[in-house]
Design a protein around this motif. Structure first.
Motif, PDB file in Angstrom:
ATOM      1  N   GLY A  85       0.819  -1.200   0.000  1.00  0.00           N
ATOM      2  CA  GLY A  85       0.000   0.000   0.000  1.00  0.00           C
ATOM      3  C   GLY A  85       0.859   1.257   0.000  1.00  0.00           C
ATOM      4  O   GLY A  85       2.075   1.214   0.168  1.00  0.00           O
ATOM      5  N   HIS A  86       0.210   2.388  -0.187  1.00  0.00           N
ATOM      6  CA  HIS A  86       0.944   3.649  -0.291  1.00  0.00           C
ATOM      7  C   HIS A  86       1.699   3.979   0.989  1.00  0.00           C
ATOM      8  O   HIS A  86       2.835   4.455   0.952  1.00  0.00           O
ATOM      9  CB  HIS A  86      -0.025   4.787  -0.611  1.00  0.00           C
ATOM     10  CG  HIS A  86       0.646   6.118  -0.769  1.00  0.00           C
ATOM     11  ND1 HIS A  86       1.385   6.442  -1.894  1.00  0.00           N
ATOM     12  CD2 HIS A  86       0.712   7.199   0.061  1.00  0.00           C
ATOM     13  CE1 HIS A  86       1.870   7.678  -1.748  1.00  0.00           C
ATOM     14  NE2 HIS A  86       1.477   8.146  -0.581  1.00  0.00           N
ATOM     15  N   TRP A  87       1.076   3.717   2.146  1.00  0.00           N
ATOM     16  CA  TRP A  87       1.697   4.061   3.429  1.00  0.00           C
ATOM     17  C   TRP A  87       2.400   2.871   4.067  1.00  0.00           C
ATOM     18  O   TRP A  87       2.972   3.002   5.148  1.00  0.00           O
ATOM     19  CB  TRP A  87       0.649   4.609   4.402  1.00  0.00           C
ATOM     20  CG  TRP A  87      -0.144   5.744   3.837  1.00  0.00           C
ATOM     21  CD1 TRP A  87      -1.456   5.733   3.489  1.00  0.00           C
ATOM     22  CD2 TRP A  87       0.333   7.067   3.547  1.00  0.00           C
ATOM     23  NE1 TRP A  87      -1.840   6.951   3.004  1.00  0.00           N
ATOM     24  CE2 TRP A  87      -0.765   7.804   3.033  1.00  0.00           C
ATOM     25  CE3 TRP A  87       1.568   7.704   3.674  1.00  0.00           C
ATOM     26  CZ2 TRP A  87      -0.659   9.130   2.634  1.00  0.00           C
ATOM     27  CZ3 TRP A  87       1.661   9.037   3.285  1.00  0.00           C
ATOM     28  CH2 TRP A  87       0.573   9.727   2.780  1.00  0.00           C
ATOM     29  N   GLY A  88       2.326   1.704   3.411  1.00  0.00           N
ATOM     30  CA  GLY A  88       3.000   0.525   3.956  1.00  0.00           C
ATOM     31  C   GLY A  88       2.158  -0.317   4.886  1.00  0.00           C
ATOM     32  O   GLY A  88       2.649  -1.295   5.445  1.00  0.00           O
ATOM     33  N   THR A  89       0.880   0.026   5.060  1.00  0.00           N
ATOM     34  CA  THR A  89       0.075  -0.650   6.080  1.00  0.00           C
ATOM     35  C   THR A  89      -1.061  -1.495   5.496  1.00  0.00           C
ATOM     36  O   THR A  89      -2.048  -1.769   6.185  1.00  0.00           O
ATOM     37  CB  THR A  89      -0.507   0.377   7.069  1.00  0.00           C
ATOM     38  OG1 THR A  89      -1.331   1.301   6.358  1.00  0.00           O
ATOM     39  CG2 THR A  89       0.605   1.138   7.778  1.00  0.00           C
ATOM     40  N   ALA A  90      -0.944  -1.925   4.247  1.00  0.00           N
ATOM     41  CA  ALA A  90      -1.981  -2.778   3.645  1.00  0.00           C
ATOM     42  C   ALA A  90      -2.001  -4.148   4.334  1.00  0.00           C
ATOM     43  O   ALA A  90      -1.035  -4.555   4.973  1.00  0.00           O
ATOM     44  CB  ALA A  90      -1.719  -2.945   2.157  1.00  0.00           C
ATOM     45  N   GLY A  91      -3.117  -4.855   4.168  1.00  0.00           N
ATOM     46  CA  GLY A  91      -3.209  -6.218   4.672  1.00  0.00           C
ATOM     47  C   GLY A  91      -3.806  -6.351   6.053  1.00  0.00           C
ATOM     48  O   GLY A  91      -3.841  -7.454   6.598  1.00  0.00           O
ATOM     49  N   GLU A  92      -4.306  -5.270   6.637  1.00  0.00           N
ATOM     50  CA  GLU A  92      -4.921  -5.372   7.965  1.00  0.00           C
ATOM     51  C   GLU A  92      -6.369  -5.855   7.808  1.00  0.00           C
ATOM     52  O   GLU A  92      -7.324  -5.172   8.181  1.00  0.00           O
ATOM     53  CB  GLU A  92      -4.857  -4.027   8.687  1.00  0.00           C
ATOM     54  CG  GLU A  92      -3.453  -3.588   9.048  1.00  0.00           C
ATOM     55  CD  GLU A  92      -2.811  -4.492  10.086  1.00  0.00           C
ATOM     56  OE1 GLU A  92      -3.549  -5.111  10.885  1.00  0.00           O
ATOM     57  OE2 GLU A  92      -1.565  -4.600  10.096  1.00  0.00           O
ATOM     58  N   PHE A  93      -6.497  -7.067   7.267  1.00  0.00           N
ATOM     59  CA  PHE A  93      -7.819  -7.606   6.966  1.00  0.00           C
ATOM     60  C   PHE A  93      -8.672  -7.800   8.219  1.00  0.00           C
ATOM     61  O   PHE A  93      -9.899  -7.743   8.153  1.00  0.00           O
ATOM     62  CB  PHE A  93      -7.699  -8.961   6.263  1.00  0.00           C
ATOM     63  CG  PHE A  93      -6.842  -8.954   5.042  1.00  0.00           C
ATOM     64  CD1 PHE A  93      -6.880  -7.896   4.143  1.00  0.00           C
ATOM     65  CD2 PHE A  93      -5.997 -10.016   4.768  1.00  0.00           C
ATOM     66  CE1 PHE A  93      -6.100  -7.902   3.002  1.00  0.00           C
ATOM     67  CE2 PHE A  93      -5.211 -10.037   3.630  1.00  0.00           C
ATOM     68  CZ  PHE A  93      -5.253  -8.973   2.749  1.00  0.00           C
ATOM     69  N   GLY A  94      -8.031  -8.066   9.339  1.00  0.00           N
ATOM     70  CA  GLY A  94      -8.780  -8.351  10.553  1.00  0.00           C
ATOM     71  C   GLY A  94      -9.685  -7.230  10.993  1.00  0.00           C
ATOM     72  O   GLY A  94     -10.617  -7.444  11.777  1.00  0.00           O
ATOM     73  N   HIS A  95      -9.440  -6.022  10.473  1.00  0.00           N
ATOM     74  CA  HIS A  95     -10.230  -4.880  10.904  1.00  0.00           C
ATOM     75  C   HIS A  95     -11.230  -4.417   9.843  1.00  0.00           C
ATOM     76  O   HIS A  95     -11.713  -3.284   9.896  1.00  0.00           O
ATOM     77  CB  HIS A  95      -9.304  -3.756  11.360  1.00  0.00           C
ATOM     78  CG  HIS A  95      -8.450  -4.176  12.522  1.00  0.00           C
ATOM     79  ND1 HIS A  95      -8.973  -4.405  13.767  1.00  0.00           N
ATOM     80  CD2 HIS A  95      -7.131  -4.486  12.593  1.00  0.00           C
ATOM     81  CE1 HIS A  95      -8.003  -4.798  14.578  1.00  0.00           C
ATOM     82  NE2 HIS A  95      -6.892  -4.863  13.887  1.00  0.00           N
ATOM     83  N   MET A  96     -11.533  -5.298   8.889  1.00  0.00           N
ATOM     84  CA  MET A  96     -12.695  -5.066   8.036  1.00  0.00           C
ATOM     85  C   MET A  96     -13.950  -5.286   8.881  1.00  0.00           C
ATOM     86  O   MET A  96     -14.030  -6.250   9.646  1.00  0.00           O
ATOM     87  CB  MET A  96     -12.719  -6.050   6.861  1.00  0.00           C
ATOM     88  CG  MET A  96     -11.525  -5.999   5.950  1.00  0.00           C
ATOM     89  SD  MET A  96     -11.731  -7.077   4.504  1.00  0.00           S
ATOM     90  CE  MET A  96     -12.003  -8.686   5.268  1.00  0.00           C
TER      91      MET A  96
END
Length: 358
Positions: free
Chosen positions: A173-184
Motif C-alpha cells: 500500500g501507499h503508506w506501507g500498512t496494507a493487509g490489515e484484513f482483521g479490521h474489516m
C-alpha cells in the motif's frame, strides 16, 4: 547485559560480515510474549534459533529493551555463524520504507526508527517488515504458496493479519500498512474490537473469538460446555484455543461447533477478499490453523456460499500454510537477503568507481 559487552559483540558482528550469495541471514520474529531470532540459509532452512521473553509494554523502557534483546540475540548467533543481513518481523504498522514501526499493539513502539537504530548497532543491513508480510513471503518462497502468481495470506492468531503478493511483489500500500484484513467490518455494531471499532472480522474468526465464545458458554453454566470445563479443571479462565482444538479432535461436539463457527466467519471474510482482490490462492496460517480441516472445511463451504458470482467464476484455492511458526522468521530473513544483495551491488559499484578514479 553491560553496554560494553553489547558494544564488543557489535564489533564481533561487524567482523563476521562477509558478502556472499549463499551466506545465511538472521530473521527475528517479535511476538507479544517472546522474541525469536534464527539463522536461515538461502533454502529456507533454520540452522539455529535463540529466544528471549518480550518485555512488558507497560514498562516505559520496553521499546529500548526490545532493541537491546534483538541486538543481543543477533550477536549471539553471529558468534557461531557468518551472517550478512538481519530481517525483523514486527506485529504492527511498518512504513513503506520498511524502516519505522509506526505502531505496535503489543509493544511500546510509536514511530520507532528501528531499522536505523539496529543497523548502527549491528553494522549490518537491516530490514523491518510487518510479521504477516514476512510470513506470506516465506509461504510464497518455500511453503504452500510456491508458484502462485496472485496470493493472499491470512494469519489467524489472537487476531487476524494478512498480506498480498502479486507477481512476486509484496503489496504494502501507499503508506506501507496494507493487509490489515482483521479490521474489516463484517457485523455493524458488533463486538467491540481492541482497535476501537465494532464488528471487526477478527472478533468473529480468530483465536480470541474462539476462546471468548467457549468461555461465555462455560461461564453461563451451559450443559453443552461441561466437557470443556472438565478439561480446564473447573477453571473457566483456563479454557484456551489449544484446549478447544484438542477437544474437537477428540470428538467433543461443542468444541467442533465452536471451530465450525470460526471457520464459517473465516469463509465469509475470504469471499469478501476474493471479490476485492481475485487471487488464485489463499494461504491460511497462524496458531488457529492447528485445527486443520475442522476449521478449513467450514471455511471453504462458507466461501462458496458467499462468493460473488458463485457458479460462474473460478474459485481460489484455500490451503493451510506449511511453515507454521517458522514462517515469520524465515520470511524476514529472506527479505533481508534481498536487501543485502542490493547493498552489496551498490558497494561493489562504489569500489569500482574508486578504483577507476585511482
Amino acid at each position: 547485559m553491560a553496554t560494553s559487552t553489547i558494544r564488543s559483540r557489535e564489533r564481533l558482528a561487524y567482523r563476521a560480515y562477509r558478502p556472499g550469495l549463499r551466506l545465511p541471514t538472521v530473521g527475528v520474529d517479535i511476538g507479544g510474549t517472546k522474541v525469536v531470532a534464527g539463522v536461515v540459509d538461502p533454502d529456507g532452512a533454520v540452522l539455529e534459533r535463540v529466544r528471549a521473553d518480550t518485555p512488558d509494554k507497560k514498562d516505559k523502557r520496553s521499546a529500548r529493551l526490545v532493541e537491546d534483546i534483538i541486538t543481543e540475540l543477533v550477536l549471539d548467533l553471529a558468534r557461531r555463524h557468518r551472517i550478512h543481513a538481519v530481517g525483523v518481523g514486527a506485529a504492527g504498522f511498518v512504513d513503506a520504507e520498511r524502516s519505522t514501526v509506526l505502531f505496535a499493539p503489543h509493544l511500546a513502539w510509536r514511530r520507532e526508527p528501528l531499522r536505523d537504530a539496529l543497523s548502527e548497532r549491528l553494522r549490518l543491513p537491516v530490514v523491518i517488515e510487518n510479521d504477516a508480510n514476512a510470513a506470506a513471503w516465506a509461504e510464497w518462497r518455500y511453503g504452500a504458496g510456491r508458484g502462485a502468481r496472485h496470493l493472499v495470506c491470512i494469519t489467524l492468531g489472537t487476531g487476524i493479519g494478512g498480506a498480498i503478493l502479486e507477481e512476486g511483489v509484496l503489496r504494502r500500500g501507499h503508506w506501507g500498512t496494507a493487509g490489515e484484513f482483521g479490521h474489516m467490518q463484517v457485523v455493524p455494531q458488533g463486538h467491540r474490537c481492541a482497535c476501537g471499532n465494532r464488528g471487526c472480522w477478527e472478533q468473529y474468526s480468530s483465536g480470541n473469538a474462539l476462546v471468548r465464545e467457549a468461555r461465555e458458554l462455560a461461564a453461563a453454566d451451559s450443559p453443552v460446555a461441561e466437557g470443556l470445563v472438565e478439561r480446564a479443571g473447573g477453571d473457566v479462565t483456563a479454557i484456551t484455543g489449544p484446549l478447544v482444538t484438542q477437544a474437537a479432535r477428540e470428538g467433543d461436539p461443542t468444541a467442533v461447533e465452536l471451530l465450525e463457527e470460526v471457520g464459517r466467519w473465516l469463509g465469509v471474510g475470504i469471499a469478501n477478499l476474493a471479490a476485492a482482490l481475485d487471487p488464485e490462492c489463499f494461504v491460511i496460517g497462524g496458531g488457529v490453523c492447528e485445527a486443520d480441516e475442522l476449521l478449513l472445511r467450514p471455511a471453504r463451504e462458507a466461501y462458496r456460499r458467499q462468493l460473488t458470482g458463485r457458479g460462474f467464476r473460478p474459485e481460489a484455492r484455500i490451503v493451510r500454510a506449511e511453515l507454521a511458526n517458522e514462517a515469520g522468521l524465515v520470511g524476514a530473513a529472506d527479505l533481508a537477503r534481498q536487501v543485502a544483495r542490493r547493498f552489496r551491488r551498490v558497494r561493489g559499484r562504489r569500489r569500482a568507481g574508486f578504483a577507476a578514479r585511482g
